[in-house]
Design a protein around this motif. Structure first.
Motif, PDB file in Angstrom:
ATOM      1  N   LEU A  35       0.832  -1.206   0.000  1.00 20.51           N
ATOM      2  CA  LEU A  35       0.000   0.000   0.000  1.00 20.51           C
ATOM      3  C   LEU A  35       0.868   1.259   0.000  1.00 20.51           C
ATOM      4  CD1 LEU A  35      -2.917  -0.855   2.464  1.00 20.51           C
ATOM      5  CD2 LEU A  35      -3.099  -0.383   0.032  1.00 20.51           C
ATOM      6  N   GLN A  36       1.953   1.231   0.741  1.00 22.21           N
ATOM      7  CA  GLN A  36       2.849   2.388   0.739  1.00 22.21           C
ATOM      8  C   GLN A  36       3.401   2.620  -0.665  1.00 22.21           C
ATOM      9  OE1 GLN A  36       5.753   2.617   3.883  1.00 22.21           O
ATOM     10  NE2 GLN A  36       7.118   3.954   2.712  1.00 22.21           N
ATOM     11  N   GLN A  37       3.790   1.552  -1.355  1.00 17.15           N
ATOM     12  CA  GLN A  37       4.332   1.701  -2.714  1.00 17.15           C
ATOM     13  C   GLN A  37       3.252   2.175  -3.690  1.00 17.15           C
ATOM     14  OE1 GLN A  37       5.851  -2.295  -2.877  1.00 17.15           O
ATOM     15  NE2 GLN A  37       7.952  -1.628  -2.530  1.00 17.15           N
ATOM     16  N   PHE A  38       2.012   1.739  -3.469  1.00 20.07           N
ATOM     17  CA  PHE A  38       0.905   2.184  -4.318  1.00 20.07           C
ATOM     18  C   PHE A  38       0.731   3.696  -4.206  1.00 20.07           C
ATOM     19  CE2 PHE A  38      -3.673   3.208  -4.524  1.00 20.07           C
ATOM     20  CZ  PHE A  38      -3.960   2.793  -5.830  1.00 20.07           C
ATOM     21  N   PHE A  39       0.688   4.199  -2.981  1.00 22.89           N
ATOM     22  CA  PHE A  39       0.501   5.641  -2.789  1.00 22.89           C
ATOM     23  C   PHE A  39       1.759   6.420  -3.178  1.00 22.89           C
ATOM     24  CE2 PHE A  39      -2.788   3.990   0.166  1.00 22.89           C
ATOM     25  CZ  PHE A  39      -3.880   4.565  -0.479  1.00 22.89           C
ATOM     26  N   ALA A  40       2.910   5.801  -3.022  1.00 26.16           N
ATOM     27  CA  ALA A  40       4.147   6.456  -3.453  1.00 26.16           C
ATOM     28  C   ALA A  40       4.131   6.683  -4.954  1.00 26.16           C
ATOM     29  CB  ALA A  40       5.347   5.602  -3.056  1.00 26.16           C
TER      30      ALA A  40
END
Length: 995
Positions: free
Chosen positions: A451-456
């Motif tokens: 999820l962090q990579q998605f929003f990044a």
């Protein structure tokens, strides 16, 4: 002393159980026992007069912690009081462990609050039953001499590795797992270790060590009862594969990567056990560091388990049935849901839709579209009445936080991190309520790294022209370059999301939901970046095509994929599973300009137990993959290395290569498991008039295999000019078939038989063919073929008859000076046409240099003489230098690397370099020259009459002054290059070891 390990067991009680004579014997033995354990003994004056109570205090004072107990237990056995030993062991097992209790509380809290997919314990126990059985089997008590286990939990991101490791830790702490196997289990988290630059192992594990517990150093006395669990390796800021320094001292402070690498490589506490979670990126980067690993692959949720999960998630039977029926009716979506994280995303998405009374709708073309559907539902649930400007600002802050963290490998955020990226306190709590963020005290984390990579990645969609550069976040170009190169694998998932965000469909989905426009420049920036990467020099960072193909596949845009693939003429790809095959086939079948393909494929066609449907699917995708050999306009080289094929997949491969439109010129099939039992390979070779190079290096060939191969090579339609059969187990008996090819094949110019046991008898058969007037062979490579000086006699005769052979490689054979003397007689003959003679590591001494010098003077055809790794010594070099100075010497390349030379020969070398006009390349690699010798050489290299263009010499052993002088010589003479490992790659390529 009340908290010590010892007093908890009542040492005094045990001593009081001893009879008078036993107590005295105990004290006498106590004088010697510590010496055997490398401990300082208690003074006899103190022991002799000590009462039972005094002795208990002395033991606790001199041997604090568990050491005293070890001494006492050993003495109980020696005085024949096994009953006390047994009772004490029982008490130890049942003693409350403060560390275990502490970890039970810690991981119970983590399990309840931080688990991404909260489910009942019974359900989780059922779905992990198979994995628990494998774990228990892997960690059975080690036998003597057996290495301690290193177990790897492998699987893609979101498959449940972290959840399983946390549950294992909790079960051990609660006494339900490995109670009698591991006394201590330590959980090392990559995210937490990012905050440490330097530590020791003791310091690392002390963070969870209760103050009231025993001295931590005592636990290392039984390392076989310690297990280290390692998680979140993908989130580490440092790369363990680049760590060469290791340490075996648990108390010594070192860079954190040294401590971790030392544990992984079993340098530190080699008797301890390891349990490691590695995702896709982690496996690629770290698997080679592990010592004899055992793998447990997490396969995700079965169909039945997915259905049960829906019931646990929704709790209401009607909602669960409706949601499951919707997902079950969408085959791609249902397949995606085998991944627990994706299953949670899908359920969360549908939960918001059901609560708002909307029709169920999830776009399931790709992983990114699933994440987008999930986030749209979450975003609407909290931002429906929020003005677009405020929504954009709120979302932008979350994405900036994610991007900064991903670029800097930060995964735990404090309030300062939030403020710096524009995330207010209320915004943070709102994201926590949607379960995108988790809160732990004053810190926040994303619910999952994916999820962090998605929003990044979404950060780049929200960038506006007016925005300045973020100091910690790279541009699109920097992201793509880093993500698809071999350098920063932690950015690869972010790149995959970015490619999908560049598509019109995903962008439209988000714009419609957000109510504001998004950046349209991403695709153009990606395209320009990839175009630049395709034009990089070979010595620059290579493109990781696995990462690039995964990102391209995520777009599902054939035109975009074709546009990008047309940039690349050479591709290297590893295929380790069905998913890799599907992705690679999708990208390569849209490739028009492919010229060279390097491929390693394993584990795909080796499973004979697969259903006929699955086999059919695999072969269908493999056909798509192989179509690149015919659709690419100028496909020239196929390099297969360590590939594993089935008969059916080999047939498809050979069929593609046999197509008239296939223009393949070079086919290497090195270290092949087998060549196929049918005539397909023959057809592929004979039907392709463009095929000039065939390599089977490292492939075990039986006598029958060689016979069939030679039958193909004798066929008039065979166009092969270069045949590489190094390390193929070719024996003397097979040389007759190979000799027949040399006689009747008018096209074969190069033959490599390196590292085969041909022996002198086989050489005799080959030499008979070399003497035949129809033999047109030009290069013959016979390194390490078990030849002796007798073979040189056969070759000497053959070389007088053969008019075509120009390169002869006899390296690493037991030729000795006698064999070279025989060769030299022929080399001096005007009919001999040898231009390159390789004699490295042939057990030669300075004695042969007289014969070789005579050849250099009278043979104007010989251009290359390689004598490396022989005992030539200074005396031999001085003879060769006299020949180099002769006006009739025409040699251009001379190899003297690793020839036991010293500075004493430098005067002779310098003199030759100043006179010889023909010598262009001299290899002195791995020669230890003193300063004086190096100065003499440098002076000669600067001489105006020195014609040398390449000098093989390792600069690093010299002092700074000499290194500076060598560099100055290079700068003064721009035509001269001084480099290490001269000719190595060239030799490997000619011998067929490198493509």
């Amino acid at each position: 002393m009340s908290e010590s390990f010892f007093s908890d067991f009542g040492l005094l009680w045990y001593l009081e159980e001893l009879r008078k004579e036993e107590f005295w014997k105990f004290k006498e033995l106590l004088r010697q026992e510590p010496l055997q354990l490398d401990l300082k003994p208690i003074p006899w004056t103190d022991l002799k007069k000590a009462s039972r109570e005094d002795l208990a205090k002395l033991l606790d004072k001199h041997y604090p912690g568990k050491r005293a107990w070890e001494v006492t237990l050993n003495l109980f056995l020696q005085i024949d009081r096994r009953d006390l030993w047994t009772k004490a062991q029982e008490e130890i097992r049942n003693k409350p462990n403060p560390y275990r209790n502490h970890m039970k509380e810690k991981f119970r809290l983590i399990w309840e609050k931080e688990t991404c997919l909260p489910v009942p314990s019974d359900f989780y126990k059922e779905i992990t039953k198979r994995e628990y059985e494998k774990l228990c089997a892997a960690y059975h008590a080690s036998q003597a001499g057996e290495p301690s286990p290193t177990v790897v939990l492998q699987g893609p991101e979101g498959i449940g590795k972290t959840t399983l490791l946390r549950k294992v830790m909790l079960d051990w702490a609660e006494g339900n797992l490995w109670k009698d196997r591991f006394t201590f289990i330590f959980f090392l988290n990559g995210c937490e270790m990012n905050a440490m630059t330097e530590t020791s192992l003791v310091e690392l594990i002390s963070r969870d060590w209760p103050p009231s517990s025993d001295h931590i150093e005592g636990i290392f006395s039984q390392p076989e009862r310690i297990l280290f669990i390692m998680d979140s390796f993908e989130e580490l800021r440092f790369d363990l594969e680049l760590t060469t320094q290791l340490c075996d001292d648990q108390r010594r402070r070192q860079p954190t990567q040294v401590i971790l690498s030392s544990l992984l490589r079993k340098k530190m506490l080699p008797q301890s056990s390891l349990l490691i979670a590695l995702g896709t990126v982690g496996m690629r980067k770290n698997y080679f560091l592990l010592q004899c690993p055992k793998y447990i692959t997490l396969s995700g949720l079965s169909e039945h388990e997915r259905k049960l999960y829906f019931y646990h998630f929704f709790r209401e039977r009607s909602k669960a049935l409706k949601a499951f029926s919707f997902v079950r009716g969408n085959v791609p979506l249902f397949l995606f849901c085998h991944n627990p994280l994706v299953c949670w995303l899908v359920c969360t998405c549908m939960k918001w839709q059901l609560e708002k009374g909307e029709d169920l709708s999830i776009v399931s073309e790709s992983t990114t579209s699933l994440y987008v559907s999930f986030f749209i539902s979450v975003f609407r649930s909290r931002n429906e009445n929020c003005p677009p400007k405020q929504s954009r600002a709120r979302l932008k802050g979350l994405c900036a936080l994610a991007a900064e963290g991903t670029w800097t490998r930060l995964f735990v955020f404090g309030r300062g991190d939030l403020r710096r990226n524009g995330v207010s306190e209320s915004d943070a709590l709102m994201w926590v309520s949607t379960r995108l963020l988790q809160r732990n005290g004053e810190c926040f984390t994303f619910t999952h790294a994916c999820l962090q990579q998605f929003f990044a990645s979404m950060f780049y969609l929200l960038k506006e022209p007016k925005d300045g550069a973020h100091p910690a976040i790279g541009s699109v170009t920097q992201l793509v370059t880093a993500g698809v190169s071999q350098v920063q694998g932690h950015l690869s998932q972010m790149v995959t999301f970015l490619f999908a965000f560049s598509t019109e469909k995903i962008a439209n989905m988000l714009e419609t939901s957000f109510g504001f426009l998004l950046s349209k420049e991403i695709k153009q920036e990606i395209t320009q970046c990839l175009k630049s990467l395709s034009r990089r020099n070979p010595d620059q960072e290579a493109v990781n095509f696995q990462e690039l193909f995964s990102a391209l596949f995520e777009t599902h845009e054939k035109e975009f994929v074709a546009q990008v693939m047309d940039f690349f003429e050479e591709v290297s790809i590893y295929i380790g599973n069905m998913e890799d095959l599907v992705i690679s086939a999708f990208c390569l079948k849209h490739c028009q300009n492919l010229q060279k393909l390097h491929l390693c494929i394993e584990n795909v066609f080796s499973d004979d137990s697969a259903s006929s449907t699955n086999l059919s699917k695999k072969l269908s995708f493999w056909e798509d993959f192989c179509s690149a050999f015919t659709t690419s306009k100028n496909f020239q080289m196929l390099d297969l290395d360590n590939c594993t094929f089935s008969e059916a997949s080999l047939a498809i491969l050979y069929k593609a290569l046999a197509q008239p439109v296939c223009k393949l010129r070079k086919f290497t099939y090195n270290f092949a498991s087998h060549l196929g039992s049918g005539p397909c390979l023959h057809e592929a070779v004979l039907h392709n008039p463009h095929l000039k190079h065939l390599s089977l290096h490292g492939t075990r060939l039986s006598h029958a295999d060689v016979g069939q191969l030679c039958e193909m090579l004798r066929h008039p339609r065979c166009s092969v000019e270069e045949l590489m059969l190094g390390m193929c187990d070719v024996t003397t008996e097979a040389c007759e078939d190979i000799a027949s090819v040399l006689v009747c094949n008018k096209k074969l110019k190069l033959l490599s038989l390196v590292e085969n046991p041909l022996r002198n008898e086989g050489m005799l058969l080959l030499c008979d063919a070399l003497k035949h007037p129809d033999c047109v062979l030009e290069r013959l490579l016979l390194m390490c073929c078990c030849l002796t000086s007798v073979a040189c006699d056969y070759l000497s005769e053959a070389l007088l008859c053969n008019t075509s052979l120009s390169l002869l490689d006899l390296g690493s054979n037991f030729l000795e000076d006698k064999g070279v003397a025989s060769l030299c007689e022929t080399l001096k003959h005007p009919r001999c046409n040898i231009e390159q003679l390789w004699l490295e590591d042939c057990y030669l001494t300075s004695v042969c240099c007289k014969d070789l010098s005579a050849v250099l003077v009278c043979n104007e055809k010989l251009k290359t003489l390689k004598l490396g790794s022989n005992d030539i010594q200074d005396a031999g070099v001085e003879q060769l230098c006299e020949a180099l100075k002769h006006p009739d010497c025409k040699v251009e390349n001379l190899g003297l690397d690793m020839c036991q030379l010293t500075s004493a020969c430098c005067e002779a070398l310098a003199s030759a370099l100043s006179v010889c006009r023909s010598l262009k390349s001299l290899n002195l690699d791995w020669i230890s020259l003193e300063r004086a010798g190096a100065l003499v050489l440098c002076e000669a290299l600067s001489h105006p009459d020195c014609a040398l263009r390449q000098l093989g010499l390792r600069k690093s052993p010299f002092d700074e002054e000499i290194q500076t002088l060598l560099t100055a010589v290079e700068e003064k003479n721009p035509h001269l290059t001084i480099s290490h490992l001269l000719w190595v790659n060239e030799e490997y390529r000619i011998r067929g070891v490198l493509t």
